[in-house]
Scaffold this motif. Structure first.
Motif, PDB file in Angstrom:
ATOM      1  N   PRO A 117       0.828  -1.214   0.000  1.00  0.00           N
ATOM      2  CA  PRO A 117       0.000   0.000   0.000  1.00  0.00           C
ATOM      3  C   PRO A 117       0.860   1.260   0.000  1.00  0.00           C
ATOM      4  CG  PRO A 117       0.147  -0.887   2.216  1.00  0.00           C
ATOM      5  CD  PRO A 117       0.942  -1.823   1.328  1.00  0.00           C
ATOM      6  N   VAL A 118       0.374   2.327  -0.656  1.00  0.00           N
ATOM      7  CA  VAL A 118       1.036   3.626  -0.517  1.00  0.00           C
ATOM      8  C   VAL A 118       0.862   4.039   0.946  1.00  0.00           C
ATOM      9  CG1 VAL A 118       0.862   6.089  -1.091  1.00  0.00           C
ATOM     10  CG2 VAL A 118       0.752   4.379  -2.906  1.00  0.00           C
ATOM     11  N   PRO A 119       1.967   4.290   1.642  1.00  0.00           N
ATOM     12  CA  PRO A 119       1.843   4.603   3.068  1.00  0.00           C
ATOM     13  C   PRO A 119       1.195   5.966   3.294  1.00  0.00           C
ATOM     14  CG  PRO A 119       4.154   4.267   2.419  1.00  0.00           C
ATOM     15  CD  PRO A 119       3.351   4.340   1.171  1.00  0.00           C
ATOM     16  N   LEU A 120       0.387   6.026   4.327  1.00  0.00           N
ATOM     17  CA  LEU A 120      -0.283   7.267   4.685  1.00  0.00           C
ATOM     18  C   LEU A 120       0.645   8.078   5.579  1.00  0.00           C
ATOM     19  CD1 LEU A 120      -3.140   8.532   4.304  1.00  0.00           C
ATOM     20  CD2 LEU A 120      -3.739   7.560   6.510  1.00  0.00           C
ATOM     21  N   HIS A 121       0.542   9.401   5.440  1.00  0.00           N
ATOM     22  CA  HIS A 121       1.328  10.276   6.298  1.00  0.00           C
ATOM     23  C   HIS A 121       0.987   9.995   7.764  1.00  0.00           C
ATOM     24  CE1 HIS A 121       3.036  13.930   7.964  1.00  0.00           C
ATOM     25  NE2 HIS A 121       3.672  14.086   6.820  1.00  0.00           N
ATOM     26  N   GLY A 129      -7.015   7.306  11.832  1.00  0.00           N
ATOM     27  CA  GLY A 129      -7.005   6.030  12.538  1.00  0.00           C
ATOM     28  C   GLY A 129      -6.814   4.827  11.638  1.00  0.00           C
ATOM     29  N   TYR A 130      -6.828   5.032  10.324  1.00  0.00           N
ATOM     30  CA  TYR A 130      -6.621   3.921   9.391  1.00  0.00           C
ATOM     31  C   TYR A 130      -6.120   4.469   8.065  1.00  0.00           C
ATOM     32  CZ  TYR A 130     -11.132   5.551   7.562  1.00  0.00           C
ATOM     33  OH  TYR A 130     -12.137   6.332   7.047  1.00  0.00           O
ATOM     34  N   ASN A 131      -5.439   3.606   7.322  1.00  0.00           N
ATOM     35  CA  ASN A 131      -5.045   3.946   5.954  1.00  0.00           C
ATOM     36  C   ASN A 131      -6.196   3.502   5.053  1.00  0.00           C
ATOM     37  OD1 ASN A 131      -4.012   3.971   3.322  1.00  0.00           O
ATOM     38  ND2 ASN A 131      -1.959   3.353   3.969  1.00  0.00           N
ATOM     39  N   GLN A 132      -6.704   4.397   4.236  1.00  0.00           N
ATOM     40  CA  GLN A 132      -7.893   4.091   3.430  1.00  0.00           C
ATOM     41  C   GLN A 132      -7.668   3.019   2.372  1.00  0.00           C
ATOM     42  OE1 GLN A 132      -6.356   7.032   3.442  1.00  0.00           O
ATOM     43  NE2 GLN A 132      -5.967   7.712   1.349  1.00  0.00           N
ATOM     44  N   VAL A 133      -6.425   2.665   2.105  1.00  0.00           N
ATOM     45  CA  VAL A 133      -6.201   1.599   1.114  1.00  0.00           C
ATOM     46  C   VAL A 133      -6.017   0.225   1.761  1.00  0.00           C
ATOM     47  CG1 VAL A 133      -5.274   3.154  -0.650  1.00  0.00           C
ATOM     48  CG2 VAL A 133      -3.693   1.929   0.835  1.00  0.00           C
ATOM     49  N   THR A 134      -5.969   0.166   3.097  1.00  0.00           N
ATOM     50  CA  THR A 134      -5.716  -1.106   3.779  1.00  0.00           C
ATOM     51  C   THR A 134      -6.747  -2.186   3.426  1.00  0.00           C
ATOM     52  OG1 THR A 134      -4.622  -0.013   5.626  1.00  0.00           O
ATOM     53  CG2 THR A 134      -5.439  -2.231   6.032  1.00  0.00           C
ATOM     54  N   PRO A 150       2.504  -4.164   4.442  1.00  0.00           N
ATOM     55  CA  PRO A 150       2.487  -2.713   4.664  1.00  0.00           C
ATOM     56  C   PRO A 150       3.777  -2.189   5.312  1.00  0.00           C
ATOM     57  CG  PRO A 150       1.192  -3.818   6.360  1.00  0.00           C
ATOM     58  CD  PRO A 150       1.826  -4.904   5.523  1.00  0.00           C
ATOM     59  N   ASN A 151       4.772  -3.051   5.459  1.00  0.00           N
ATOM     60  CA  ASN A 151       5.985  -2.658   6.199  1.00  0.00           C
ATOM     61  C   ASN A 151       7.223  -2.413   5.348  1.00  0.00           C
ATOM     62  OD1 ASN A 151       4.561  -2.977   8.687  1.00  0.00           O
ATOM     63  ND2 ASN A 151       4.808  -5.189   8.435  1.00  0.00           N
ATOM     64  N   LEU A 152       7.130  -2.709   4.057  1.00  0.00           N
ATOM     65  CA  LEU A 152       8.297  -2.572   3.195  1.00  0.00           C
ATOM     66  C   LEU A 152       8.565  -1.114   2.842  1.00  0.00           C
ATOM     67  CD1 LEU A 152      10.337  -4.367   1.564  1.00  0.00           C
ATOM     68  CD2 LEU A 152       8.772  -4.141  -0.367  1.00  0.00           C
ATOM     69  N   LEU A 153       7.501  -0.395   2.547  1.00  0.00           N
ATOM     70  CA  LEU A 153       7.597   0.995   2.104  1.00  0.00           C
ATOM     71  C   LEU A 153       7.017   1.891   3.192  1.00  0.00           C
ATOM     72  CD1 LEU A 153       8.195   2.693  -0.566  1.00  0.00           C
ATOM     73  CD2 LEU A 153       5.742   2.428  -1.046  1.00  0.00           C
ATOM     74  N   TYR A 154       7.709   2.972   3.504  1.00  0.00           N
ATOM     75  CA  TYR A 154       7.171   3.879   4.522  1.00  0.00           C
ATOM     76  C   TYR A 154       7.464   5.332   4.179  1.00  0.00           C
ATOM     77  CZ  TYR A 154      11.988   3.667   6.205  1.00  0.00           C
ATOM     78  OH  TYR A 154      13.344   3.716   6.279  1.00  0.00           O
ATOM     79  N   ARG A 155       6.737   6.231   4.839  1.00  0.00           N
ATOM     80  CA  ARG A 155       6.944   7.671   4.639  1.00  0.00           C
ATOM     81  C   ARG A 155       8.129   8.118   5.455  1.00  0.00           C
ATOM     82  NH1 ARG A 155       3.037  11.355   1.775  1.00  0.00           N
ATOM     83  NH2 ARG A 155       1.441   9.855   1.176  1.00  0.00           N
ATOM     84  N   ASN A 156       8.943   8.935   4.843  1.00  0.00           N
ATOM     85  CA  ASN A 156      10.050   9.516   5.567  1.00  0.00           C
ATOM     86  C   ASN A 156       9.532  10.511   6.585  1.00  0.00           C
ATOM     87  OD1 ASN A 156      12.756   9.071   5.471  1.00  0.00           O
ATOM     88  ND2 ASN A 156      12.963   9.886   3.413  1.00  0.00           N
ATOM     89  N   ILE A 157      10.068  10.456   7.784  1.00  0.00           N
ATOM     90  CA  ILE A 157       9.692  11.465   8.767  1.00  0.00           C
ATOM     91  C   ILE A 157      10.892  12.373   8.969  1.00  0.00           C
ATOM     92  CG2 ILE A 157       8.810  11.869  11.090  1.00  0.00           C
ATOM     93  CD1 ILE A 157       8.037   8.756  10.928  1.00  0.00           C
ATOM     94  N   GLY A 175      11.391  14.175  -3.583  1.00  0.00           N
ATOM     95  CA  GLY A 175      11.883  12.923  -4.162  1.00  0.00           C
ATOM     96  C   GLY A 175      12.119  11.850  -3.130  1.00  0.00           C
ATOM     97  N   ASN A 176      12.363  12.264  -1.910  1.00  0.00           N
ATOM     98  CA  ASN A 176      12.642  11.290  -0.859  1.00  0.00           C
ATOM     99  C   ASN A 176      11.520  11.167   0.166  1.00  0.00           C
ATOM    100  OD1 ASN A 176      15.175  10.539  -1.838  1.00  0.00           O
ATOM    101  ND2 ASN A 176      16.073  12.388  -0.981  1.00  0.00           N
ATOM    102  N   LEU A 177      10.302  11.400  -0.265  1.00  0.00           N
ATOM    103  CA  LEU A 177       9.160  11.287   0.641  1.00  0.00           C
ATOM    104  C   LEU A 177       8.994   9.868   1.165  1.00  0.00           C
ATOM    105  CD1 LEU A 177       6.068  13.277  -0.677  1.00  0.00           C
ATOM    106  CD2 LEU A 177       7.212  13.480   1.523  1.00  0.00           C
ATOM    107  N   PHE A 178       9.378   8.913   0.342  1.00  0.00           N
ATOM    108  CA  PHE A 178       9.195   7.505   0.711  1.00  0.00           C
ATOM    109  C   PHE A 178      10.540   6.792   0.817  1.00  0.00           C
ATOM    110  CE2 PHE A 178       5.505   8.971  -1.618  1.00  0.00           C
ATOM    111  CZ  PHE A 178       4.486   8.651  -0.748  1.00  0.00           C
ATOM    112  N   GLU A 179      10.541   5.735   1.587  1.00  0.00           N
ATOM    113  CA  GLU A 179      11.760   4.931   1.699  1.00  0.00           C
ATOM    114  C   GLU A 179      11.407   3.454   1.828  1.00  0.00           C
ATOM    115  OE1 GLU A 179      15.249   5.483   4.402  1.00  0.00           O
ATOM    116  OE2 GLU A 179      14.771   7.591   4.043  1.00  0.00           O
TER     117      GLU A 179
END
Ligand SMILES: [Zn+2]
Length: 229
Positions: A117-121, A129-134, A150-157, A175-179
């Motif tokens: 899934p595309v990770p939610l911010h 309280g939930y990711n709408q694509v889950t 859901p653990n491979l890709l995450y949002r950079n904080i 460009g580096n929003l995700f990792e």
């Protein structure tokens, strides 16, 4: 038990996610009228479809498809709004079940190794309280027998200092929003990346670029809806 269910339905009638009319006892989430009126893309049999074409010259995809079209003020907009802002996660389940029926007919679906899934911010996740694509992803996972990860890709904080440091290089930050965080077991996999609405495709492109850092990675994309361009 049926009597109890009927009573619950009288006291708390369920409404259609598309038009808000009361659902009949044999209807689930979406009424029969909306089911017939929902604008299906029906493009999944065409490998060069309009969803796939959005990524031409950007990222090498194996396959792309969306279930329905997204129109302003239409049934789909109402459904996506209910899914994202009114806690109606069951809409994701229904759309996932429908999309799985399409994908089952394609030989490429037996090549998918994992649904990502595309990770939610983080902030949105806390608010909503939930990711709408889950639920969409879990329905695809269950019906196609593909692992949901859901653990491979995450949002950079970014910490505040990091943001400050990067202000001059804004494009770099975007460009580096995700990792991705991967090990050798994630190599040589075909990832099915999923999201709610495909518009410009820039978020999915950024996610794909990260996933493509994994050696031997192949990417396909499936979304609930897409806007006409
Ligand atoms: Zn309806």
């Amino acid at each position: 038990m049926q009597l109890f269910e009927n009573l619950i339905n009288v006291l708390f009638p369920k409404v259609c996610a598309g038009c808000n009319s009361y659902l009949l006892s044999n209807e689930n989430v979406i009424c029969t009228v909306c089911r017939h009126e929902i604008p299906l893309t029906n493009h999944y049999l065409n490998p060069e479809n309009e969803a796939f074409k959005k990524f031409y010259g950007k990222i090498p995809l194996k396959f792309a498809s969306t279930l329905v079209y997204y129109h302003k003020k239409g049934i789909v907009q109402e459904m996506i709004h209910s899914l994202k802002y009114r806690g109606h996660e069951e809409i994701g389940t229904v759309l996932g079940q429908w999309k799985a029926e399409d994908l089952k007919t394609l030989s490429i679906s037996s090549d998918f190794d994992e649904i990502i899934p595309v990770p939610l911010h983080e902030k949105r996740l806390r608010e909503r309280g939930y990711n709408q694509v889950t639920q969409f992803g879990l329905a695809l996972s269950e019906n196609l027998k593909i692992n949901y990860n859901p653990n491979l890709l995450y949002r950079n904080i970014y910490s505040k200092t990091q943001v400050k440091k990067n202000l001059l290089k804004r494009s770099e930050v975007i460009g580096n929003l995700f990792e991705v965080s991967f090990t050798e077991k994630d190599h040589n996999k075909h990832f099915l990346l999923i999201d709610d609405v495909l518009t410009t495709g820039s978020t999915l492109e950024a996610c794909s670029r990260e996933l493509l850092k994994i050696p031997g990675a192949k990417i396909s994309i499936v979304c609930m809806a897409m806007s006409h361009s």
